[in-house]
Structure formats: structure tokens, C-alpha cells
Design a protein around this motif. Structure first.
Motif, PDB file in Angstrom:
ATOM      1  N   SER A 115       2.835   1.978   1.507  1.00 57.27           N
ATOM      2  CA  SER A 115       1.653   1.192   1.152  1.00 57.27           C
ATOM      3  C   SER A 115       0.376   1.998   1.367  1.00 57.27           C
ATOM      4  CB  SER A 115       1.616  -0.124   1.941  1.00 57.27           C
ATOM      5  OG  SER A 115       1.123   0.065   3.256  1.00 57.27           O
ATOM      6  N   TYR A 167       1.346  -2.208  -3.780  1.00 55.81           N
ATOM      7  CA  TYR A 167       1.521  -3.263  -2.774  1.00 55.81           C
ATOM      8  C   TYR A 167       0.694  -4.508  -3.098  1.00 55.81           C
ATOM      9  CZ  TYR A 167       4.945  -0.976  -0.037  1.00 55.81           C
ATOM     10  OH  TYR A 167       6.150  -0.445   0.351  1.00 55.81           O
ATOM     11  N   TYR A 168      -0.528  -4.306  -3.580  1.00 54.74           N
ATOM     12  CA  TYR A 168      -1.312  -5.482  -3.981  1.00 54.74           C
ATOM     13  C   TYR A 168      -0.615  -6.218  -5.120  1.00 54.74           C
ATOM     14  CZ  TYR A 168      -5.167  -4.842  -0.827  1.00 54.74           C
ATOM     15  OH  TYR A 168      -5.919  -4.781   0.319  1.00 54.74           O
ATOM     16  N   ASN A 204       3.067  -7.591  -3.731  1.00 53.46           N
ATOM     17  CA  ASN A 204       3.020  -8.551  -2.615  1.00 53.46           C
ATOM     18  C   ASN A 204       2.035  -9.686  -2.891  1.00 53.46           C
ATOM     19  OD1 ASN A 204       4.854  -6.859  -1.457  1.00 53.46           O
ATOM     20  ND2 ASN A 204       3.579  -6.231   0.261  1.00 53.46           N
ATOM     21  N   LEU A 205       0.803  -9.328  -3.289  1.00 52.38           N
ATOM     22  CA  LEU A 205      -0.197 -10.393  -3.470  1.00 52.38           C
ATOM     23  C   LEU A 205      -0.072 -11.058  -4.851  1.00 52.38           C
ATOM     24  CD1 LEU A 205      -2.547 -11.997  -2.404  1.00 52.38           C
ATOM     25  CD2 LEU A 205      -4.081 -10.156  -3.138  1.00 52.38           C
ATOM     26  N   PRO A 262      -2.291  -1.269   3.952  1.00 54.49           N
ATOM     27  CA  PRO A 262      -2.284  -2.186   2.795  1.00 54.49           C
ATOM     28  C   PRO A 262      -1.122  -3.179   2.882  1.00 54.49           C
ATOM     29  CG  PRO A 262      -2.743   0.039   2.077  1.00 54.49           C
ATOM     30  CD  PRO A 262      -2.377   0.137   3.533  1.00 54.49           C
ATOM     31  N   TYR A 263       0.011  -2.740   3.441  1.00 59.33           N
ATOM     32  CA  TYR A 263       1.126  -3.680   3.603  1.00 59.33           C
ATOM     33  C   TYR A 263       0.683  -4.893   4.437  1.00 59.33           C
ATOM     34  CZ  TYR A 263       5.318  -5.803   5.554  1.00 59.33           C
ATOM     35  OH  TYR A 263       6.250  -6.718   5.959  1.00 59.33           O
ATOM     36  N   GLN A 293      -2.302  -5.816   5.193  1.00 63.04           N
ATOM     37  CA  GLN A 293      -3.429  -6.503   4.553  1.00 63.04           C
ATOM     38  C   GLN A 293      -2.947  -7.461   3.469  1.00 63.04           C
ATOM     39  OE1 GLN A 293      -6.918  -6.046   5.417  1.00 63.04           O
ATOM     40  NE2 GLN A 293      -6.824  -7.989   4.311  1.00 63.04           N
ATOM     41  N   THR A 294      -1.963  -7.018   2.659  1.00 67.46           N
ATOM     42  CA  THR A 294      -1.486  -7.909   1.587  1.00 67.46           C
ATOM     43  C   THR A 294      -0.778  -9.128   2.182  1.00 67.46           C
ATOM     44  OG1 THR A 294       0.558  -6.611   1.295  1.00 67.46           O
ATOM     45  CG2 THR A 294      -1.289  -6.123  -0.200  1.00 67.46           C
ATOM     46  N   LYS A 295      -0.093  -8.956   3.311  1.00 67.45           N
ATOM     47  CA  LYS A 295       0.550 -10.111   3.948  1.00 67.45           C
ATOM     48  C   LYS A 295      -0.521 -11.108   4.412  1.00 67.45           C
ATOM     49  CE  LYS A 295       4.898  -9.236   3.558  1.00 67.45           C
ATOM     50  NZ  LYS A 295       5.802 -10.139   2.853  1.00 67.45           N
ATOM     51  N   ASP A 310      -3.598 -11.349   3.185  1.00 68.91           N
ATOM     52  CA  ASP A 310      -4.228 -11.914   1.981  1.00 68.91           C
ATOM     53  C   ASP A 310      -3.359 -13.036   1.401  1.00 68.91           C
ATOM     54  OD1 ASP A 310      -6.252 -10.062   2.293  1.00 68.91           O
ATOM     55  OD2 ASP A 310      -5.524  -8.702   0.743  1.00 68.91           O
ATOM     56  N   CYS A 311      -2.050 -12.839   1.407  1.00 70.87           N
ATOM     57  CA  CYS A 311      -1.140 -13.901   0.934  1.00 70.87           C
ATOM     58  C   CYS A 311      -1.283 -15.147   1.796  1.00 70.87           C
ATOM     59  CB  CYS A 311       0.316 -13.437   0.980  1.00 70.87           C
ATOM     60  SG  CYS A 311       0.770 -12.255  -0.281  1.00 70.87           S
TER      61      CYS A 311
END
Ligand code: NAD
Length: 333
Positions: free
Chosen positions: A88, A95-96, A99-100, A146-147, A149-151, A153-154
């Protein structure tokens, strides 16, 4: 299918993966029909033993909507994601997207098909560097990748969707998943394998290279980093409990899933050595950027809210089940 029966159908995104497949087994044992939605990019057809597979891509909102409707699904357990911190850092765009955007697509499909309950696979990576231990759910969230962060953000998107559209949800923040099904029907197969327990076992079995130990100058008793390892079957059990909790009208929540006990890299190596009867080959390497010295969960909320207690998560049980899996059972070993 009768309306009563359809209430026990649950869509499991990523159900062909490691934690998802163990959870499908636990859901089936609890009387649910787990319908896996997976693109098999990382998952395995052999892991599909407890319910149907819908092969598809989560970004395809229409395909997800069709699967929810066709199987009369009443809840979703959402595992599908990309979960390598290092990757990520190199490729945040992927990843965005995986994941997102996939999670937004899934929630759009759930709205279209009127599915009101979502369990989300979150991670201790949302917390970042611990400012206090053990880490409870109110600990600051400052992801270091980013990993993570995307979790986060989700989670935030899910919370706002919940508020606006009445979605009921639980975000389960796992610490380090490890171990294999104690009945020997499932286990971990990741390629490449990056996680400590399987890498140590594969090293001792000659299935992989010597283990790299990243850093022995941390402020811990033996200088190596400490993590909270949670058995995958205990994670699976937590999902069944959280699902029942939400189906019975429980309020939306964020819960940690960990044991509250930390083990150092050297302690894991010693446990694998004891299990194998042979030394784990390893060499020391530099610390990895962004790796905290110690990460341990305070999981009291999960105990109080969903009555969850880890039963398989002693280090001995984790290593024993994983070792048997890698040595005797894993396909293609
Ligand atoms: N393994 C851990 O220690 C750990 C810790 C914290 C959180 N998590 C989270 O738990 C979840 C499951 O982790 P895992 O270790 O079982 O991962 P995994 O890679 O074994 O499983 C992920 C599954 O999702 C599927 N998938 C991925 N992208 C997809 C897409 N766009 N459309 C459809 N299917 C897709 C893959 O094919 C795979 O079967 C992930 O969300 C991960 O971030 C894992």
C-alpha cells in the motif's frame, strides 16, 4: 425459499480468503447460509465448502446487487480487500480503489437491494503508533500507511451511511490473525506470505526462505517487536456473535478483536522451534519503517457487547494448528 429461511442468508465478500473462509464455516455451523462473493484474485476455490460461490468483482455494483437479490441476503460480512501494508505504501491508488471504492460500491448495492446490516473487517492499522497500551477503541486513529488509512476511511463512510440511510453496522478491528482451523479443513495460503507465524513455520519446514527478523533494538525485553496474535477461529466466532447482535437490533459499534496478550518475534520463533523440534532458521534485518515496538489490544468491549472470549488463541494453539496445516494439509505444499 421461505422468508424465514432467507433471513439466514449472508453475503460474505472475500469468503474464499483466509479469515473469510474460516468465518463461512462458523456461520454455517450457526445455521447461516454463507454466500461468498469473491473475484478469486487472492482466494481459493478449495476453501469454498460451506455455501455457494458467486464469482465477481466488488466494483461491479450491479453484479453485487444481483447477488444480494438472487440469494435473498439479509446481511453482509465484508472481508474482501487488499491487506499488505508495504504494497500500500508503493501503490496507494490500488488500495484506495480496492479497499475504499469497493466498500462504497458494496454499500450502494446494499441500498439498492435493501440489505440493512454490515460487518466490516477493519484493522488495528487504523490506530498507527500506540500512544498508550493496551489499545482501546477510543485510542487516537492516525494510520501510518494507505492500507490503514483506507480501513479508517471505510469505517467513516460506513458510519455516515449508517446515520443517513439506517444501515446498522459493526467495524471489527482485528489485531494479528494467525492459526488454522483446529479440524484441519482450512488454513492460511497467501502468495507471497508476509506474516510472521506462517513465515516462521514455512522456514522451518523448508517451504520458504529463512525468516527475516526486522529489528532487535526495540525497547522490549528481548529487543524484538511485540504483537497481539488472535486465532482465526476466534475471529470467525466473533463475526457470528456480532452478526447475531446486529440482527437482534444491537447498536452500531466499533470493536477490537485481540487477546490483550503480546508476544515478541523471538517468542514466536521459540514457540515454532518447540513445535517443530528443530531451530527456525532466521537472520536479523533492519527495522521496517512505521513498525511500532508493541501493539496489544484492549478487547473488553467485544467481551461485554457480543460475549466474545478467545478460546483458541494461546500461542501454543496458534502455532500447533498452523504447523499441522502447513506440514500436512495445505493444498500444493
Ligand atoms: N490477516 C490479518 O491479520 C488481518 C488483520 C486485520 C485486518 N484484516 C482484514 O481482514 C480481511 C480479510 O483478510 P485475509 O487475511 O483473510 O485476506 P485474504 O487476502 O486471504 O482474503 C481477501 C479475499 O478478498 C478477495 N477480494 C479482494 N479484492 C476483491 C474484489 N475487488 N472483489 C472481490 N473479491 C475480492 C480475494 O480474492 C480474497 O479471497 C481484509 O479486509 C483485511 O484487511 C486482516
Amino acid at each position: 425459499m421461505s422468508a424465514a429461511l432467507s433471513k439466514r442468508n449472508v453475503l460474505v465478500t472475500g469468503g474464499a480468503g483466509y479469515i473469510g473462509s474460516h468465518t463461512c464455516k462458523a456461520l454455517a455451523a450457526a445455521g447461516w447460509v454463507p454466500v461468498t462473493f469473491d473475484n478469486l484474485s487472492l482466494g481459493h476455490r478449495w476453501a469454498m465448502k460451506w455455501g455457494p460461490l458467486v464469482e465477481g468483482e466488488l466494483l461491479d455494483t450491479a453484479a453485487v446487487t444481483a447477488a444480494l437479490r438472487a440469494h435473498e441476503v439479509s446481511a453482509v460480512v465484508h472481508f474482501a480487500a487488499s491487506a499488505y501494508v508495504g504494497d500500500s505504501m508503493r501503490d496507494p491508488a490500488f488500495y484506495y480503489r480496492n479497499n475504499l471504492l469497493t466498500t462504497l460500491s458494496l454499500m450502494e448495492a446494499m441500498q439498492a437491494a435493501s440489505v440493512p446490516v454490515l460487518l466490516f473487517s477493519s484493522s488495528c492499522a487504523v490506530y498507527g503508533d500506540p500512544v498508550r497500551l493496551p489499545i482501546d477503541e477510543n485510542h487516537p486513529t492516525v494510520p501510518l500507511s494507505p492500507y490503514g488509512q483506507t480501513k479508517l476511511d471505510c469505517e467513516n463512510a460506513i458510519r455516515w451511511y449508517g446515520q443517513a440511510y439506517g444501515l446498522r453496522w459493526a467495524a471489527l478491528r482485528y489485531f494479528n490473525a494467525a492459526g488454522a482451523d483446529p479440524d484441519g479443513q482450512l488454513g492460511e495460503v497467501h502468495d507471497p506470505e508476509t506474516r510472521l507465524v506462517p513465515r516462521a513455520i514455512m522456514a522451518v519446514l523448508g517451504q520458504g526462505p529463512a525468516l527475516q527478523v526486522f529489528g532487535n533494538d526495540y525497547p522490549t525485553a528481548d529487543g524484538t517487536a511485540i504483537r497481539d496474535y488472535i486465532h482465526v477461529s476466534d475471529l470467525a466466532d466473533a463475526h457470528v456473535r456480532a452478526l447475531e447482535y446486529l440482527m437482534q437490533g444491537g447498536a452500531s459499534t466499533v470493536c477490537n478483536l485481540g487477546t490483550g496478550a503480546g508476544f515478541s518475534v523471538m517468542e514466536v520463533i521459540e514457540a515454532v522451534t518447540a513445535q517443530a523440534g528443530v531451530d527456525v532458521p532466521y537472520h536479523l534485518a533492519a527495522r521496517r519503517e512505521g513498525d511500532p515496538s508493541e501493539v496489544v489490544a484492549d478487547a473488553r468491549r467485544s467481551a461485554a457487547l457480543i460475549g466474545w472470549m478467545p478460546r483458541h488463541s494461546s500461542l501454543g494453539s496458534i502455532v500447533r494448528t498452523a504447523f499441522t496445516w502447513h506440514r500436512d494439509l495445505k493444498p500444493g505444499r
